[in-house]
Design a protein around this motif. Structure first.
Motif, PDB file in Angstrom:
ATOM      1  N   PHE A  73      30.736  40.600  50.242  1.00 21.02           N
ATOM      2  CA  PHE A  73      31.078  39.046  50.042  1.00 21.02           C
ATOM      3  C   PHE A  73      30.701  38.361  51.533  1.00 21.02           C
ATOM      4  O   PHE A  73      31.468  39.040  52.489  1.00 21.02           O
ATOM      5  CB  PHE A  73      32.208  38.588  49.503  1.00 21.02           C
ATOM      6  CG  PHE A  73      32.329  38.756  47.932  1.00 21.02           C
ATOM      7  CD1 PHE A  73      31.550  37.961  47.183  1.00 21.02           C
ATOM      8  CD2 PHE A  73      32.871  40.044  47.365  1.00 21.02           C
ATOM      9  CE1 PHE A  73      31.550  38.251  45.754  1.00 21.02           C
ATOM     10  CE2 PHE A  73      32.845  40.009  46.137  1.00 21.02           C
ATOM     11  CZ  PHE A  73      32.216  39.313  45.500  1.00 21.02           C
ATOM     12  N   HIS A 110      33.623  46.294  43.636  1.00 19.92           N
ATOM     13  CA  HIS A 110      33.709  45.720  44.771  1.00 19.92           C
ATOM     14  C   HIS A 110      34.112  46.494  45.992  1.00 19.92           C
ATOM     15  O   HIS A 110      33.555  46.211  47.178  1.00 19.92           O
ATOM     16  CB  HIS A 110      35.212  44.791  44.623  1.00 19.92           C
ATOM     17  CG  HIS A 110      34.830  43.667  43.891  1.00 19.92           C
ATOM     18  ND1 HIS A 110      36.096  42.910  42.866  1.00 19.92           N
ATOM     19  CD2 HIS A 110      33.807  42.794  43.506  1.00 19.92           C
ATOM     20  CE1 HIS A 110      35.427  42.099  42.332  1.00 19.92           C
ATOM     21  NE2 HIS A 110      34.209  42.021  42.556  1.00 19.92           N
ATOM     22  N   ARG A 111      34.689  47.853  45.828  1.00 23.68           N
ATOM     23  CA  ARG A 111      34.955  48.525  46.957  1.00 23.68           C
ATOM     24  C   ARG A 111      33.730  49.227  47.653  1.00 23.68           C
ATOM     25  O   ARG A 111      33.463  49.243  48.593  1.00 23.68           O
ATOM     26  CB  ARG A 111      35.786  49.671  46.749  1.00 23.68           C
ATOM     27  CG  ARG A 111      37.174  49.124  46.320  1.00 23.68           C
ATOM     28  CD  ARG A 111      38.171  50.236  46.013  1.00 23.68           C
ATOM     29  NE  ARG A 111      39.611  49.924  46.167  1.00 23.68           N
ATOM     30  CZ  ARG A 111      40.569  50.605  45.814  1.00 23.68           C
ATOM     31  NH1 ARG A 111      40.406  51.953  45.682  1.00 23.68           N
ATOM     32  NH2 ARG A 111      41.610  50.130  45.524  1.00 23.68           N
ATOM     33  N   THR A 131      37.115  46.601  40.245  1.00 16.95           N
ATOM     34  CA  THR A 131      37.701  46.732  41.572  1.00 16.95           C
ATOM     35  C   THR A 131      36.621  47.818  42.272  1.00 16.95           C
ATOM     36  O   THR A 131      36.275  47.605  43.641  1.00 16.95           O
ATOM     37  CB  THR A 131      38.988  47.107  41.656  1.00 16.95           C
ATOM     38  OG1 THR A 131      39.692  46.250  41.026  1.00 16.95           O
ATOM     39  CG2 THR A 131      39.599  47.109  42.834  1.00 16.95           C
ATOM     40  N   GLN A 132      36.472  48.849  41.621  1.00 20.36           N
ATOM     41  CA  GLN A 132      35.619  49.886  42.254  1.00 20.36           C
ATOM     42  C   GLN A 132      34.195  49.570  42.689  1.00 20.36           C
ATOM     43  O   GLN A 132      33.626  50.011  43.678  1.00 20.36           O
ATOM     44  CB  GLN A 132      35.305  51.144  41.192  1.00 20.36           C
ATOM     45  CG  GLN A 132      36.454  51.946  40.879  1.00 20.36           C
ATOM     46  CD  GLN A 132      37.070  52.368  41.911  1.00 20.36           C
ATOM     47  OE1 GLN A 132      36.393  52.715  43.137  1.00 20.36           O
ATOM     48  NE2 GLN A 132      38.401  53.010  41.927  1.00 20.36           N
ATOM     49  N   LEU A 142      39.949  50.840  54.275  1.00 24.31           N
ATOM     50  CA  LEU A 142      41.221  51.314  53.995  1.00 24.31           C
ATOM     51  C   LEU A 142      41.335  51.143  52.384  1.00 24.31           C
ATOM     52  O   LEU A 142      41.830  52.083  51.767  1.00 24.31           O
ATOM     53  CB  LEU A 142      42.252  50.176  54.655  1.00 24.31           C
ATOM     54  CG  LEU A 142      42.657  50.327  56.105  1.00 24.31           C
ATOM     55  CD1 LEU A 142      43.263  49.077  56.541  1.00 24.31           C
ATOM     56  CD2 LEU A 142      43.456  51.554  56.333  1.00 24.31           C
ATOM     57  N   TYR A 143      40.884  50.246  51.780  1.00 19.94           N
ATOM     58  CA  TYR A 143      40.919  50.119  50.409  1.00 19.94           C
ATOM     59  C   TYR A 143      40.050  51.298  49.875  1.00 19.94           C
ATOM     60  O   TYR A 143      40.259  51.524  48.728  1.00 19.94           O
ATOM     61  CB  TYR A 143      40.530  48.799  49.846  1.00 19.94           C
ATOM     62  CG  TYR A 143      41.598  47.624  50.057  1.00 19.94           C
ATOM     63  CD1 TYR A 143      42.857  47.711  49.390  1.00 19.94           C
ATOM     64  CD2 TYR A 143      41.360  46.600  50.828  1.00 19.94           C
ATOM     65  CE1 TYR A 143      43.746  46.702  49.458  1.00 19.94           C
ATOM     66  CE2 TYR A 143      42.255  45.594  50.874  1.00 19.94           C
ATOM     67  CZ  TYR A 143      43.572  45.700  50.406  1.00 19.94           C
ATOM     68  OH  TYR A 143      44.429  44.947  50.572  1.00 19.94           O
ATOM     69  N   THR A 166      39.371  46.604  57.234  1.00 16.19           N
ATOM     70  CA  THR A 166      40.249  46.635  56.037  1.00 16.19           C
ATOM     71  C   THR A 166      39.642  47.046  54.558  1.00 16.19           C
ATOM     72  O   THR A 166      40.234  47.785  53.980  1.00 16.19           O
ATOM     73  CB  THR A 166      40.599  45.045  55.706  1.00 16.19           C
ATOM     74  OG1 THR A 166      41.374  44.623  56.856  1.00 16.19           O
ATOM     75  CG2 THR A 166      41.466  44.776  54.572  1.00 16.19           C
ATOM     76  N   PRO A 167      38.389  46.829  54.463  1.00 11.80           N
ATOM     77  CA  PRO A 167      37.568  47.360  53.101  1.00 11.80           C
ATOM     78  C   PRO A 167      37.647  48.815  53.032  1.00 11.80           C
ATOM     79  O   PRO A 167      37.680  49.441  52.132  1.00 11.80           O
ATOM     80  CB  PRO A 167      36.288  46.772  53.284  1.00 11.80           C
ATOM     81  CG  PRO A 167      36.086  45.551  54.401  1.00 11.80           C
ATOM     82  CD  PRO A 167      37.385  45.776  55.235  1.00 11.80           C
ATOM     83  N   GLU A 215      39.275  45.647  34.696  1.00  7.67           N
ATOM     84  CA  GLU A 215      39.592  45.387  36.231  1.00  7.67           C
ATOM     85  C   GLU A 215      39.594  46.405  37.163  1.00  7.67           C
ATOM     86  O   GLU A 215      38.964  46.465  38.109  1.00  7.67           O
ATOM     87  CB  GLU A 215      41.319  44.967  35.955  1.00  7.67           C
ATOM     88  CG  GLU A 215      41.820  44.909  37.385  1.00  7.67           C
ATOM     89  CD  GLU A 215      42.177  43.486  37.715  1.00  7.67           C
ATOM     90  OE1 GLU A 215      42.470  42.829  36.867  1.00  7.67           O
ATOM     91  OE2 GLU A 215      42.722  43.195  38.935  1.00  7.67           O
ATOM     92  N   LYS A 216      39.855  47.818  36.644  1.00  6.98           N
ATOM     93  CA  LYS A 216      39.586  48.737  37.605  1.00  6.98           C
ATOM     94  C   LYS A 216      38.152  49.286  37.908  1.00  6.98           C
ATOM     95  O   LYS A 216      38.078  49.494  39.225  1.00  6.98           O
ATOM     96  CB  LYS A 216      40.369  50.127  36.746  1.00  6.98           C
ATOM     97  CG  LYS A 216      41.040  50.881  37.850  1.00  6.98           C
ATOM     98  CD  LYS A 216      41.916  52.336  37.265  1.00  6.98           C
ATOM     99  CE  LYS A 216      42.293  53.186  38.147  1.00  6.98           C
ATOM    100  NZ  LYS A 216      42.811  54.451  37.631  1.00  6.98           N
ATOM    101  N   LEU A 234      33.440  38.078  40.286  1.00  8.15           N
ATOM    102  CA  LEU A 234      34.790  37.383  40.361  1.00  8.15           C
ATOM    103  C   LEU A 234      34.838  36.271  39.080  1.00  8.15           C
ATOM    104  O   LEU A 234      36.021  35.829  38.980  1.00  8.15           O
ATOM    105  CB  LEU A 234      34.605  36.383  41.661  1.00  8.15           C
ATOM    106  CG  LEU A 234      34.260  37.219  42.878  1.00  8.15           C
ATOM    107  CD1 LEU A 234      34.256  36.289  44.133  1.00  8.15           C
ATOM    108  CD2 LEU A 234      35.281  38.186  43.127  1.00  8.15           C
ATOM    109  N   GLU A 235      33.898  36.290  38.361  1.00 13.16           N
ATOM    110  CA  GLU A 235      34.083  35.175  37.318  1.00 13.16           C
ATOM    111  C   GLU A 235      33.479  35.866  36.186  1.00 13.16           C
ATOM    112  O   GLU A 235      32.445  36.790  36.336  1.00 13.16           O
ATOM    113  CB  GLU A 235      33.573  33.939  37.403  1.00 13.16           C
ATOM    114  CG  GLU A 235      34.142  32.498  37.475  1.00 13.16           C
ATOM    115  CD  GLU A 235      33.786  31.167  37.595  1.00 13.16           C
ATOM    116  OE1 GLU A 235      33.932  30.278  36.802  1.00 13.16           O
ATOM    117  OE2 GLU A 235      33.294  31.322  38.561  1.00 13.16           O
TER     118      GLU A 235
END
Lengths: 221, 795
Positions: A87, A81-82, A78-79, A109-110, A106-107, A74-75, A54-55
Motif C-alpha cells: 500500500f 498483505h504480507r 493477512t498473509q 519483520l512481519y 517493518t514489513p 483474517e489469517k 481492507l474492506e
C-alpha cells in the motif's frame, strides 16, 4: 490478476441503502498500471480498499490471482498483505517513532525475514531510491516528497505483486508528484509490479496504461 | 521484532512525557506500597515455617466457660503432672516440653546481662528445629544445671564464643542467683520464629517448679507436645479430654473452673491470640494488608488502562498501517502489551528504589522488621514475578486487546472509537473513587475510635500514675524503694499490684481467673492481689466500704470486689459477705470499687476480686505523683529505681503511655490505612488529571466554538467539570454504605466503641469532591482561558 465480478458496496441508511459501488465488473491483468479517476464520492477509494482487502464487498465476487478472496478469513488475508499487496497512502502513514530505515524494515519483520536478509534488502531499497543518507532520520525531519518515497520503499521492500496507491501525490506539489509518478512507472516497467492508483490528476493518470473512470459507483468507460 | 517493539515503546514514552510520568510515578508508588505491604503480610504468614515438625507440634490450652455460658476464655497454663500423664497414657505422643519465658539477669564474673530465658524440658531441642552449633540436641540439656545459649549471646557473654561450652554462668531465678553451666550453643533464632530466646534452661531448675510439682490444682506453665506423624489433632484432643475426669475431678470440685482442652498448632502460634507465643498481630491484619495492596494496585492499573486507551487514539494510523502491512491482531496486541510491560518494568525499578529508601522509615513507623534478605526466598521472588506479570497483563493487556481488535480502515482514517460514550473509562474512574472514599472514611472512623479510647475515663488516674515493673526484685528491694519514694516531695502515694495497667515497658500482661461457689451458684472471676492503699493510690472510687489499710491488722483475710462482682453475688449488702475462694481462703468483702477498666476496652468489664498480696506476689509498683513536670519526675523515679535495684531492666512508665501501647496494634493499622488511603487518593487524582487533559484536548474544538458563540469562562469550566463530578458523586453513594458496613464489623471488636456517625460520610464526600474539583480545574480553567482562534485554526 485482479478480477472483480458484480462488486457492490452499500451501507444501510434508515430503511434504505446508500450505494457506494454498484455492479462493478473489472479485470486488471498482471503488469498493468491502472489509474482510477472520478469526482469526490464516486467510490474510488472504496474500490481500492476492496481490492486491498481492507474492506469487504456487500455483494459480488473478488478473485485475486484466481483465488476467491472476498470472504477470506483474517489469517489468510493477512498473509496476502504480507506477501502480495503493498500500500501507498496519501498521508504516507509512516510511523513517527521509527527512523527511515526502521520504517522500511517493518514489513520484513512481519514476514519473519532473517536479520541478515532484512539488512541487505533494506540497504538495496535505500540505495535504489537514493535515500541512504537519510536512513537514520525520523519522518518529521523529511519533506513530503521524501516521506512518500520512504512510503513507496516500504511498500516494495516485501516484493509485492501489486501496489495499491490511494492518491499518492495528493499531499505533494507538482515537482515532487512528478518524480513519484516516474518512480511508479519505473517499478511497473522494470520490476513488473502491477500498480493500481487512485488519482484526481489527469497528468498523473497518463503515467498509467489504462484509466478507469468512476461516477456514482459505476464504471463509465 | 521484540527489539523493534521495545524501541518504538521507548521512543513513545519519551514523546508523551506527561502520561509516562503519571503512569510511572503512580505505578511506581503503588508497586512500592504493594511490595512493602505484601512482604509484611508474607512475613506474618511465614512465621515458624522453618520447623521440620511444625505439622506435628501443638500447644495445649484450656478453654474455660465463664459465668453461665456467656463467654469463653482461653488460658495457656496447665498443671505440672499433665505432661507425664499425656506421655504415658496417650499413644502417639513423641515428646513434651513445658515452656515459660522470662527476662532474667545473668551474671558472668562481675558483668550482669539481661537475657530472654526460656525454661523448657530436655526434649525441647528434639521438638524444634533450633540446630546447635556446639553440643548435640538434648544432650546439651542433660543435667538440670545445663543451659543452651545462642551464638549471639555467647558472643556477648564470652570473649571467645566458641569456647563458651562448659563455662559457668549464674542466673537470677526468682530473686536467687543460681549456678549453671553452658551445655551447648544454638544457631541464632531466625527472625520469623515466634519462640524466641537468648538462653534455654531446664524448667526443673526453677525453684517454683518444685513447689507445683505433682499438683493438679495449680496451672503454671504452657505445655507443648509433639505427636507422631499420622496422629491427628482432633483425635489427640479427644483423648486429652478423656484424661480430664480422672485427674481434674478433685480440683474442679474444689473450685477450679471447669474447662475443655484445646490444642493450637505450631503453624498458628504467631497469629492465634490464644497461643502463648501470640505476636500481637490480629490474624486478619495480614489479609487486610493484602487487600489494601490489591486496592492500591488496582487504582494504579485503572490509571494505566485509562491513559493507555486515550493515548492510543493518537496512534490509530500506526496501528492501521501495521495491520495493512500484515500484522496479526495478536502481534498488535503483543506490541502494545510490550509497551505497557516496559513501563511497568520501569515502574517496578522505581518502586523498588523507593521501597529501599522508605524501608527504614516504614519499619520504624509501623514497628515492622522487614528485611531484604526475605527476597532471597525463591518463593517470594517467584511470587513477585508472577504477580507483576499479572499486573502488566491487567494494566496493559486490556487496552492492547481493545486496540488490536479495531478495524483497519477506521483506524487508517483516524476514526478509531474505543470508548463508546467513555463508558469503560467512567466506570473505572468510579471504581477508583469508591476505593479512595472507602479507605478515607474507614481511616476517619478508626481514628475516631482510637480518640474515644484515649479519652474515655477508665475509672482510675492514668496521667499521674507511674508504674514500675518489678521484674524479679526481692521484697527487701521493694520495701527499700517504697521507703525512698515516700521521702520524695512529688510523690502523693505508693501502692503495688500483681498486674499492670495497659502494657508497660516490660511488654507483659496476664490475668488470673478463679472459680468459686457462692450460695449454690458457680461463679468465675478475675483475681488480683494488691498492696495496701491500692484504690486510693490509683484514684479509684469506692462505692461503699474501704480500701486495704495497714490500720486494720486483719486485711489479709479481706477482699475488695468491683460492682460487676457485687451484682453477681446477688446479696443485699455485699459488705461483710464471706466468700470461700478455696485455696485462697475464706475471705470477707470490705469494699466495693466502682467498675473500672482493668483490661482493654476491647473487653467488657469482668467481675473482679482483689485480695491483699504477700510481698512475693507483687509485680508492679504504682506511684501517684503530684508534679508540674511529669517527665522530670519520671526521670527522678527511674534514677532512684536503678539505684535501689541495679538489676532492674525495665523503666517506669506513666499509665497513659501503657494505654497507648495496648492499642498500638490499632494505631499501627490506622496509620497504615491512612497512608494507603493517602496514596490511593494521590494516584487517583493523578489519573483524573491526566484523563481531564485528554478529555479537554478532545473537546478543544467544541470549547472554541462555544467561546466564539459567547460562552463565559465559568460556564466552560462548569461544562468540563460536571461530567467528572457526577462520577465522584456516584462513587460516594456506593462507598458510603460499604464503609459503614466494614466499620460496623471492625468496631464490634471493641466492647466499648463509638457509633458510626452519619456526618462522617458527608465530610469525607465533601473532601473527595473538593480534591476532584481542584484537580479537574487545573486543566479545565486553562482550556477555558485559551484563545479560541488557535485551536480553530488548527482544524
Amino acid at each position: 490478476m485482479i478480477q472483480l465480478q458484480n462488486i457492490t458496496k452499500y451501507y444501510p441508511v434508515g430503511l434504505g441503502r446508500n450505494f457506494i459501488l454498484k455492479d462493478i465488473d473489472l479485470t486488471i491483468n498482471e503488469g498493468e498500471f491502472v489509474s482510477i479517476m472520478g469526482p469526490s464520492g464516486s467510490g474510488k477509494s472504496t474500490l481500492l480498499h476492496i481490492m486491498g482487502l481492507l474492506e469487504e464487498p456487500s455483494e459480488g465476487q473478488y478473485l485475486f490471482e484466481g483465488e476467491r478472496v472476498d470472504k477470506m478469513n483474517e489469517k489468510k488475508r493477512t498473509q496476502l498483505h504480507r506477501g502480495s499487496i503493498g500500500f501507498v497512502f496519501q498521508a504516507y502513514h509512516l510511523i513517527d517513532e521509527l527512523t527511515v530505515y526502521e520504517n522500511i524494515e517493518t514489513p520484513l519483520l512481519y514476514k519473519n525475514v532473517s536479520a541478515s536478509e532484512r539488512k541487505s534488502r533494506v540497504a538495496d531499497v535505500l540505495d535504489r531510491f537514493n535515500i541512504v543518507a537519510k536512513k537514520d532520520l525520523f519522518p518529521n525531519q523529511l519533506s513530503g516528497g521524501q516521506q512518500q518515497l520512504v512510503g513507496i520503499a516500504r511498500a516494495i521492500v516485501a516484493e509485492p505483486r501489486v501496489i495499491l496507491a490511494d492518491e499518492p501525490t495528493g499531499n505533494l506539489h507538482s515537482d515532487q508528484a512528478k518524480s513519484i509518478m516516474e518512480l511508479f512507472k519505473e517499478l511497473n516497467e522494470k520490476d513488473k509490479i502491477t500498480i493500481v492508483q487512485v488519482t484526481h490528476s489527469d497528468v498523473n493518470a497518463t503515467y498509467g496504461n489504462r484509466i478507469i473512470q468512476l461516477r456514482d459507483g459505476h464504471i463509465r468507460s | 521484532m521484540l527489539i523493534s517493539y521495545l524501541k518504538i515503546a521507548w521512543r513513545n514514552l519519551l514523546k508523551q512525557k506527561v502520561f509516562a510520568l503519571v503512569n510511572l510515578v503512580g505505578m511506581g508508588a503503588a508497586l512500592c506500597a504493594v511490595l512493602l505491604l505484601s512482604l509484611t503480610a508474607y512475613k506474618e504468614w511465614s512465621f515458624d515455617r522453618f520447623h521440620e515438625k511444625r505439622n506435628h507440634i501443638y500447644q495445649i490450652v484450656n478453654e474455660k466457660v465463664q459465668n453461665g455460658n456467656t463467654s469463653t476464655m482461653v488460658t495457656n497454663s496447665v498443671a505440672e503432672p499433665l505432661a507425664a500423664a499425656v506421655k504415658a497414657e496417650i499413644p502417639g505422643v513423641k515428646h513434651t516440653s513445658y515452656i515459660t519465658g522470662f527476662n532474667l539477669p545473668v551474671r558472668v564474673g562481675a558483668n550482669v546481662y539481661y537475657l530472654h530465658t526460656q525454661f523448657a524440658n530436655r526434649d525441647f531441642f528434639n521438638m524444634f528445629s533450633f540446630p546447635l552449633v556446639k553440643g548435640i540436641g538434648d544432650e546439651a540439656l542433660r543435667e538440670l544445671n545445663q543451659v543452651v545459649i545462642t551464638e549471639a549471646t555467647a558472643a556477648k557473654l564470652f570473649s571467645k564464643a566458641t569456647d563458651a561450652v562448659g563455662k559457668s554462668i549464674e542466673i537470677n531465678v526468682r530473686g536467687q542467683w543460681q549456678p549453671y553451666i553452658v551445655g551447648g550453643i544454638a544457631e541464632n533464632i531466625p527472625q520469623n520464629s515466634s519462640i524466641r530466646f537468648d538462653l534455654v534452661a531446664r524448667v526443673e531448675s526453677d525453684p517454683y517448679y518444685n513447689e507445683v510439682k505433682g499438683k493438679w490444682d495449680v496451672s503454671t506453665n504452657p505445655l507443648l507436645v509433639e505427636l507422631e506423624p499420622g496422629v491427628s489433632q482432633a483425635s489427640f484432643e479427644k483423648q486429652l479430654n478423656a484424661l480430664k475426669p480422672r485427674y481434674y475431678a478433685k480440683a474442679i470440685q474444689e473450685g477450679m473452673t471447669d474447662f475443655t482442652f484445646k490444642t493450637i498448632s505450631l503453624n498458628d502460634f504467631r497469629l492465634d491470640e490464644h497461643s502463648y507465643f501470640f505476636g500481637g498481630v490480629n490474624k486478619y491484619y495480614p489479609w487486610l494488608m493484602v487487600i489494601l495492596s490489591a486496592l492500591i494496585i488496582s487504582i494504579a492499573c485503572i490509571n494505566f488502562i485509562n491513559l493507555s486507551v486515550a493515548r492510543s487514539l493518537g496512534r490509530s494510523a500506526e496501528i492501521g498501517l501495521r495491520k495493512s502491512l500484515g500484522a496479526f491482531n495478536g502481534q498488535v496486541f503483543l506490541q502494545f502489551w510490550m509497551e505497557s510491560f516496559l513501563l511497568c518494568v520501569l515502574a517496578l525499578v522505581l518502586g523498588s528504589i523507593l521501597a529501599v529508601f522508605i524501608l527504614p522509615f516504614y519499619n520504624r513507623q509501623f514497628s515492622q522488621h522487614i528485611q531484604w534478605e526475605m527476597l532471597q526466598d525463591v518463593k517470594v521472588i517467584a511470587g513477585i514475578i508472577i504477580i507483576f506479570f499479572l499486573i502488566t497483563l491487567l494494566a496493559g493487556g486490556f487496552p492492547a486487546w481493545k486496540i488490536s481488535r479495531q478495524h483497519i480502515l477506521t483506524m487508517l482514517k483516524g476514526k478509531m472509537n474505543i470508548n463508546k460514550g467513555n463508558y469503560v473509562r467512567n466506570s473505572l474512574i468510579v471504581v477508583q473513587f469508591v476505593v479512595a472514599v472507602i479507605l478515607f472514611s474507614c481511616t476517619a472512623i478508626i481514628w475516631q475510635q482510637l480518640n474515644y479510647i484515649r479519652n474515655k475515663p477508665l475509672g482510675y488516674e492514668v496521667n499521674t500514675i507511674a508504674s514500675i515493673p518489678l521484674d524479679n526484685a526481692t521484697p527487701a528491694v521493694l520495701d527499700n524503694m517504697k521507703q525512698r519514694l515516700s521521702q520524695f516531695p512529688d510523690v502523693k502515694s505508693v501502692s503495688a499490684g500483681m498486674n499492670n495497667f495497659g502494657i508497660g515497658s516490660d511488654g507483659n500482661s496476664g490475668n488470673w481467673i478463679i472459680g468459686f461457689s457462692f450460695h449454690g451458684q458457680m461463679l468465675t472471676t478475675k483475681f488480683q492481689r494488691v498492696d495496701y492503699n491500692y484504690a486510693g493510690t490509683m484514684g479509684m472510687q469506692m462505692v461503699e466500704g474501704r480500701d486495704f489499710s495497714k490500720e486494720f491488722g486483719t486485711d489479709s483475710s479481706a477482699i475488695l470486689i468491683n460492682e460487676t462482682m457485687a451484682k453477681q453475688l446477688r446479696v443485699k449488702e455485699p459488705l461483710g459477705t464471706m466468700i470461700d475462694l478455696g485455696p485462697q481462703g475464706n475471705l470477707k468483702v470490705v469494699g466495693v470499687i466502682r467498675d473500672y477498666h482493668f483490661e482493654s476496652l476491647r473487653r467488657k468489664i469482668d467481675p473482679l476480686i482483689i485480695g491483699l498480696a504477700k510481698p512475693n506476689d507483687l509485680g508492679y509498683l504504682f506511684v501517684n505523683v503530684r508534679t508540674s513536670n511529669p517527665t522530670a519526675t519520671l526521670d527522678k523515679i527511674a534514677r532512684l529505681w536503678k539505684e535501689v535495684n541495679p538489676l532492674a531492666e525495665n523503666s517506669p512508665t506513666y499509665l497513659n503511655d501503657n494505654m497507648r501501647r495496648m492499642y498500638e496494634d490499632e494505631h499501627r493499622f490506622s496509620n497504615m490505612l491512612l497512608s494507603g488511603a493517602g496514596l490511593a487518593i494521590i494516584i487517583t487524582c493523578m489519573g483524573l488529571f491526566a484523563v481531564t487533559v485528554l478529555a479537554t484536548a478532545q473537546r478543544k474544538k467544541e470549547i472554541s466554538i462555544r467561546k466564539v458563540l459567547g460562552a463565559s469562562v465559568s460556564s466552560i469550566v462548569t461544562l468540563l467539570t460536571r461530567d467528572f463530578l457526577v462520577l465522584v458523586l456516584i462513587a460516594i453513594v456506593i462507598a458510603a454504605p460499604l464503609s459503614w458496613y466494614f466499620m460496623q464489623k471492625w468496631l464490634q471488636h471493641f466492647e466499648f466503641h463509638v457509633s458510626v456517625p452519619w456526618w462522617i460520610f458527608i465530610v469525607v464526600g465533601a473532601i473527595a469532591i473538593l480534591i476532584a474539583v481542584v484537580t479537574i480545574s487545573l486543566q479545565s480553567i486553562k482550556a477555558a482561558l485559551s484563545n479560541p482562534v488557535k485551536s480553530l485554526n488548527r482544524e
